[in-house]
Design an enzyme around this catalytic site. Structure first.
Site, PDB file in Angstrom:
ATOM      1  N   HIS A 165      -8.754 -26.416 -30.766  1.00 57.42           N
ATOM      2  CA  HIS A 165      -8.448 -26.311 -29.237  1.00 57.42           C
ATOM      3  C   HIS A 165      -9.503 -25.336 -28.631  1.00 57.42           C
ATOM      4  O   HIS A 165      -9.365 -24.833 -27.466  1.00 57.42           O
ATOM      5  CB  HIS A 165      -7.175 -26.087 -29.046  1.00 57.42           C
ATOM      6  CG  HIS A 165      -6.169 -27.127 -28.968  1.00 57.42           C
ATOM      7  ND1 HIS A 165      -6.109 -27.932 -28.096  1.00 57.42           N
ATOM      8  CD2 HIS A 165      -5.432 -27.466 -29.991  1.00 57.42           C
ATOM      9  CE1 HIS A 165      -5.063 -28.897 -28.503  1.00 57.42           C
ATOM     10  NE2 HIS A 165      -4.701 -28.570 -29.525  1.00 57.42           N
TER      11      HIS A 165
ATOM     12  N   LYS B  45     -11.729 -18.637 -17.648  1.00 54.60           N
ATOM     13  CA  LYS B  45     -11.365 -19.501 -16.488  1.00 54.60           C
ATOM     14  C   LYS B  45     -11.438 -18.931 -15.226  1.00 54.60           C
ATOM     15  O   LYS B  45     -11.514 -19.934 -14.201  1.00 54.60           O
ATOM     16  CB  LYS B  45      -9.693 -19.477 -16.847  1.00 54.60           C
ATOM     17  CG  LYS B  45      -9.326 -20.137 -18.112  1.00 54.60           C
ATOM     18  CD  LYS B  45      -7.826 -20.350 -18.218  1.00 54.60           C
ATOM     19  CE  LYS B  45      -7.394 -20.833 -19.744  1.00 54.60           C
ATOM     20  NZ  LYS B  45      -7.526 -22.214 -19.851  1.00 54.60           N
TER      21      LYS B  45
ATOM     22  N   LYS C  75      -2.916 -21.776 -14.147  1.00 54.23           N
ATOM     23  CA  LYS C  75      -3.286 -21.676 -15.564  1.00 54.23           C
ATOM     24  C   LYS C  75      -3.211 -20.401 -16.219  1.00 54.23           C
ATOM     25  O   LYS C  75      -2.936 -19.396 -15.508  1.00 54.23           O
ATOM     26  CB  LYS C  75      -4.707 -22.422 -15.630  1.00 54.23           C
ATOM     27  CG  LYS C  75      -5.960 -21.610 -15.022  1.00 54.23           C
ATOM     28  CD  LYS C  75      -7.066 -22.305 -15.156  1.00 54.23           C
ATOM     29  CE  LYS C  75      -7.314 -23.557 -14.538  1.00 54.23           C
ATOM     30  NZ  LYS C  75      -7.434 -24.910 -15.272  1.00 54.23           N
ATOM     31  N   ARG C  76      -3.212 -20.388 -17.500  1.00 47.40           N
ATOM     32  CA  ARG C  76      -3.277 -18.947 -18.258  1.00 47.40           C
ATOM     33  C   ARG C  76      -4.237 -18.248 -17.507  1.00 47.40           C
ATOM     34  O   ARG C  76      -5.597 -18.638 -17.258  1.00 47.40           O
ATOM     35  CB  ARG C  76      -3.494 -19.449 -19.769  1.00 47.40           C
ATOM     36  CG  ARG C  76      -2.690 -18.643 -20.548  1.00 47.40           C
ATOM     37  CD  ARG C  76      -2.986 -19.013 -22.004  1.00 47.40           C
ATOM     38  NE  ARG C  76      -4.150 -19.999 -22.159  1.00 47.40           N
ATOM     39  CZ  ARG C  76      -5.159 -19.392 -22.789  1.00 47.40           C
ATOM     40  NH1 ARG C  76      -5.229 -18.267 -23.179  1.00 47.40           N
ATOM     41  NH2 ARG C  76      -5.983 -20.518 -22.901  1.00 47.40           N
TER      42      ARG C  76
ATOM     43  N   LYS D 298      -3.371 -33.161 -14.451  1.00 45.82           N
ATOM     44  CA  LYS D 298      -2.111 -33.331 -13.625  1.00 45.82           C
ATOM     45  C   LYS D 298      -2.334 -33.165 -12.108  1.00 45.82           C
ATOM     46  O   LYS D 298      -1.608 -33.905 -11.260  1.00 45.82           O
ATOM     47  CB  LYS D 298      -1.550 -32.305 -13.985  1.00 45.82           C
ATOM     48  CG  LYS D 298      -0.843 -32.390 -15.312  1.00 45.82           C
ATOM     49  CD  LYS D 298      -0.424 -30.812 -15.799  1.00 45.82           C
ATOM     50  CE  LYS D 298      -0.304 -30.940 -17.544  1.00 45.82           C
ATOM     51  NZ  LYS D 298      -0.163 -29.596 -18.101  1.00 45.82           N
TER      52      LYS D 298
ATOM     53  N   THR E 166      -5.759 -29.666 -19.277  1.00 45.99           N
ATOM     54  CA  THR E 166      -4.932 -30.544 -18.769  1.00 45.99           C
ATOM     55  C   THR E 166      -4.378 -30.419 -17.406  1.00 45.99           C
ATOM     56  O   THR E 166      -3.897 -31.641 -16.719  1.00 45.99           O
ATOM     57  CB  THR E 166      -3.971 -30.904 -19.863  1.00 45.99           C
ATOM     58  OG1 THR E 166      -3.132 -29.440 -19.924  1.00 45.99           O
ATOM     59  CG2 THR E 166      -4.359 -31.384 -21.189  1.00 45.99           C
TER      60      THR E 166
END
Length: 823
Positions: A359, A553, A547-548, A659, A655
């Site tokens: 991952h 990110k 998100k985290r 969504k 992911t």
């Protein structure tokens, strides 16, 4: 399932009976929490019949079972999802309404299961839903964390971690299974004892032990009577209390075992910035893996006369990232030490049974354990790893004679560390990435040597999400509209949602879609008002990044753009921009200082922007506290813009991007992870793409990075935003508060290259993409069309498709049919 024979009156009677037997109350006297418990126990009675029938079908068919091994299962709440998959949601809603009870209020009594944190855990939850819905036999295997990651509170703009006591009121759907308890051993010494046949058996002595006690949770397939199992292990002491030690006055020794058991299952991902945290994390991993592997082997033996030689024909262990990698040496230990097999036989079985999902692309996230810690805590497992490594190095040398550099690069044990990803690759028959770009980067970059040596193991399985949770349950208005337009086949075959494509050109359908989106935005605005005390405009663009929180990110780039916009408004209060609400939601790991500082910056910017009358509602900033599955469903449904802005080549898949797409948000993103495939499906004209490509990022990295000071010196807007981090503009005059963020972008901080995630390099491209968003949103007809096309092209991104690919290429399972005799 329940919808075939839902008896409303019987259901009401059962709920009343449960309230009476559990709480000695009538429905009218019961609290909402008590009603919730009664509803769950009523539903559970139905579930248990189908659960037993499913496992009977597994036995009759001698089904091959996949054991999905994961440190995380981010399940969300169970009640609503269970009712939907049982076909009972409408009936239960109506029955409760007749009792004067709102099902939504009942659902809100349930705490999100605190068994996961980010995308890894939510993916595992989606996979379990899809496995059951497709009728494939599976167990999820994890840990029954008492407090999960943590409950996030924001105080004075800072993240504060508080215990998430999700089990406070019990979990009505779980079933304790004492009969499958295992003892798990840590530490001590290993004694070799020669057997009559000349071989050795190995005995671990003088060790600490805990009991692994399983709790089973039902995973309900949609409309097919199939109920799989999530088995989460709780830890209990072997002896609760040592009276002998207590009598001697050694009070600490008296409760030592109890404390060990408690700490193992207390929290998800203990802070591993220190030795004790690392040790606890490794204990957690071995704890649930040892119990899960042994339970699977015992189940197989019970069905096959005690013989384990063909285990791989009926059992597959899928390791979700590197956390469960100890499954490889643990299965070897069980086969050799407990079943008496020789090394070659055991290795053959193990390498046909274990499979590994990678991952992460980032080398620092590939788990490594200090050898001294690993060998002390898991002495027998370490002996086996040593032998696996010795044999593998011999294999490398025979394939690449004289190439010691290759041996060093690929060794499982190297430089005082156990490299878990390498152990997973060597011990598995399949290694998969989770998006096409991710898998290509693994093969060409991070795991290149392994791919060259064993290309047959590598494959790609692009991630997916379950439309049942994230559209059918999370966005009922849009779900009903989709069903009205294309039928309900999309619920189990998301490709059928492509029937919406021609409707994107229909002005009436576009207007209906806009109205649904606006109602969802009003719902989120109400949530924000209740939880944040901030009024947001439902007619503004809802621009969302949830998100985290991690540097790659790039939440930092997002908030820097907000600072940039704020500066533009301050320079020109008449600036013509479409009102925009920037919504953030994220947890930072407890020990991740820079990520936590970014949360503080977001909240500090929000304080300034939201309270400046000159801004006049043009922009608002909201940080949603304690982001989790239940509020995510509300957020996705309301979003206009999906921020997927990770540094290209760093996000394995994502992911959340799927969504958002499913719920009609347009992607603003880099060509990274699954964004690449999303843009392929919907067309670049219906997304906003910016920034360096993965190839460009990798080229820069291979040449030592770039010089962010050049951007600082040449772009006055960027320079102003950076200077504001250290001039007190957003920190009440404190010039040092955000200095670490400033330094990390320009001069590095604590070693390493400055701006290693290319925030400044991509900033101008990002700001230009944001201008394109502003321009596009002014044409509401175009926007609605693009949004509908995003929904219509989301069919590829169902976890049902992903799971079918795993089944076809890796697991080779057969579907089971569960017929329930109608009474």
């Amino acid at each position: 399932m329940m919808n075939q024979a839902f008896d409303k009156e019987e259901f009401k009677k059962q709920v009343a009976s449960k309230v009476k037997s559990l709480y000695r109350k009538t429905i009218d006297e019961a609290s909402m929490q008590q009603v919730f418990q009664a509803v769950c126990y009523t539903i559970k009675d139905q579930i248990v019949d189908e659960w037993m029938a499913t496992h009977e079908a597994f036995r009759e068919n001698d089904s091959k079972i996949v054991y999905y091994l994961s440190m995380e299962f981010l399940m969300g709440r169970a009640l609503g999802n269970n009712l939907i998959n049982m076909g009972a949601y409408g009936g239960v809603k109506e029955a409760l309404s007749e009792l004067g009870i709102d099902l939504n209020v009942v659902e809100d009594q349930e705490r999100d299961y605190a068994l996961g944190n980010g995308g890894l855990g939510r993916l595992a939850a989606c996979f379990l839903d899809s496995l059951a819905t497709l009728g494939y036999p599976a167990y999820g295997c994890g840990i029954r964390y008492k407090y999960g990651m943590f409950k996030q509170e924001i105080r004075d703009g800072y993240q504060i971690e508080v215990p998430d006591d999700w089990l406070k009121n019990g979990n009505p759907f779980e079933m304790r299974r004492d009969e499958y308890t295992y003892e798990v051993k840590f530490g001590g010494t290993v004694r070799a004892e020669q057997k009559p046949d000349g071989n050795y058996t190995y005995i671990q002595e003088n060790c600490q032990s805990v009991l692994a006690v399983p709790y089973d949770l039902p995973i309900i397939g949609y409309g097919n009577n199939v109920i799989n199992t999530l088995r989460i292990w709780d830890a209990e002491p072997v002896n609760t209390f040592c009276l002998e030690s207590f009598d001697r006055g050694d009070y600490q020794k008296a409760v030592e075992q109890e404390n060990l058991a408690k700490t193992i299952v207390e929290v998800l991902y203990p802070n591993d910035n220190h030795y004790a945290g690392k040790e606890l994390r490794l204990k957690q991993q071995y704890f649930f893996i040892s119990a899960s592997v042994r339970a699977a082997v015992d189940r197989y033996k019970n069905l096959h006369g005690g013989d384990v030689h063909h285990l791989y024909e009926k059992v597959c262990f899928q390791m979700n990232d590197t956390h469960p990698t100890v499954a490889v040496p643990e299965l070897m230990r069980v086969l050799m030490d407990e079943e008496g097999l020789g090394w070659d036989e055991a290795w053959d079985i193990t390498t046909k049974t274990c499979a590994y999902t990678n991952h992460t692309i980032m080398a620092e996230a590939l788990e490594k354990w200090p050898i001294d810690l690993f060998s002390r805590l898991l002495p027998r497992i370490y002996q086996i790893v040593e032998e696996i490594n010795r044999r593998f190095m011999a294999e490398i040398r025979s394939r690449y004679p004289g190439n010691e550099e290759k041996v060093e690069k690929m060794a499982i044990l190297y430089n005082g560390q156990v490299r878990m990803a390498y152990l997973a690759i060597v011990g598995s028959f399949s290694v998969n990435g989770v998006a096409r770009l991710h898998t290509e980067i693994l093969e060409k970059q991070e795991l290149k040597d392994f791919y060259e040596m064993m290309p047959q193991k590598f494959n790609n399985k692009t991630n997916g999400i379950t439309q049942r949770r994230f559209l059918l349950h999370g966005n009922p208005l849009l779900a009903d509209w989709v069903t009205e337009k294309v039928g309900d086949g999309w619920i189990t075959d998301l490709r059928k949602i492509s029937g919406l494509i021609p409707l994107a050109d229909d002005p009436a359908c576009r207007e209906q879609f806009r109205q649904i989106k606006r109602q969802n935005k009003v719902r989120l605005a109400k949530y924000i008002k209740e939880h944040n005390g901030i009024d947001v405009n439902p007619d503004s663009i809802f621009d969302v990044q949830v998100k985290r929180l991690h540097e790659y990110k790039r939440q930092l780039m997002n908030i820097m753009h907000v600072m940039y916009l704020y500066n533009k408004i301050k320079e020109n209060p008449q600036l013509d921009i479409v009102p925009r609400t920037f919504i953030f939601g994220a947890k930072a790991a407890a020990g991740y200082h820079r990520a936590k500082l970014t949360i503080k910056l977001i909240n500090s910017v929000a304080d300034v922007v939201n309270n400046d009358p000159q801004v006049n509602g043009k922009i608002k900033v909201v940080f949603i506290e304690d982001y989790r599955v239940s509020n995510a469903e509300i957020i996705f449904a309301a979003s206009d813009v999906s921020e997927q802005i990770s540094t290209a080549s760093k996000e394995a898949s994502g992911t959340g991007n799927m969504k958002f797409m499913l719920n009609g948000a347009l992607t603003l993103g880099t060509m990274d992870g699954a964004n690449v495939e999303i843009v392929e499906e919907v067309g670049a004209e219906n997304a906003f793409i910016f920034g360096l490509s993965a190839e460009e990022v990798i080229r820069y990295e291979n040449n030592g990075g770039y010089y962010p000071m050049e951007v600082y010196n040449s772009d006055p807007d960027v320079r102003k935003v950076l200077n504001q981090m250290i001039d007190g503009t957003f920190s009440g005059g404190d010039k040092e508060l955000f200095r670490e963020l400033y330094e990390s972008l320009l001069n590095s901080w604590g070693g390493g290259r400055p701006d290693c995630y290319f925030i400044l390099k991509d900033f101008r491209s990002y700001a230009d993409a944001q201008k394109r968003v502003d321009a596009a949103y002014r044409d509401q007809e175009w926007w609605a069309k693009a949004a509908i096309l995003n929904v219509a092209h989301s069919g590829k991104f169902s976890s049902d498709r992903t799971i079918q690919e795993y089944v076809d290429d890796i697991w080779h399972l057969e579907k089971v049919t569960v017929n329930m005799d109608e009474e």
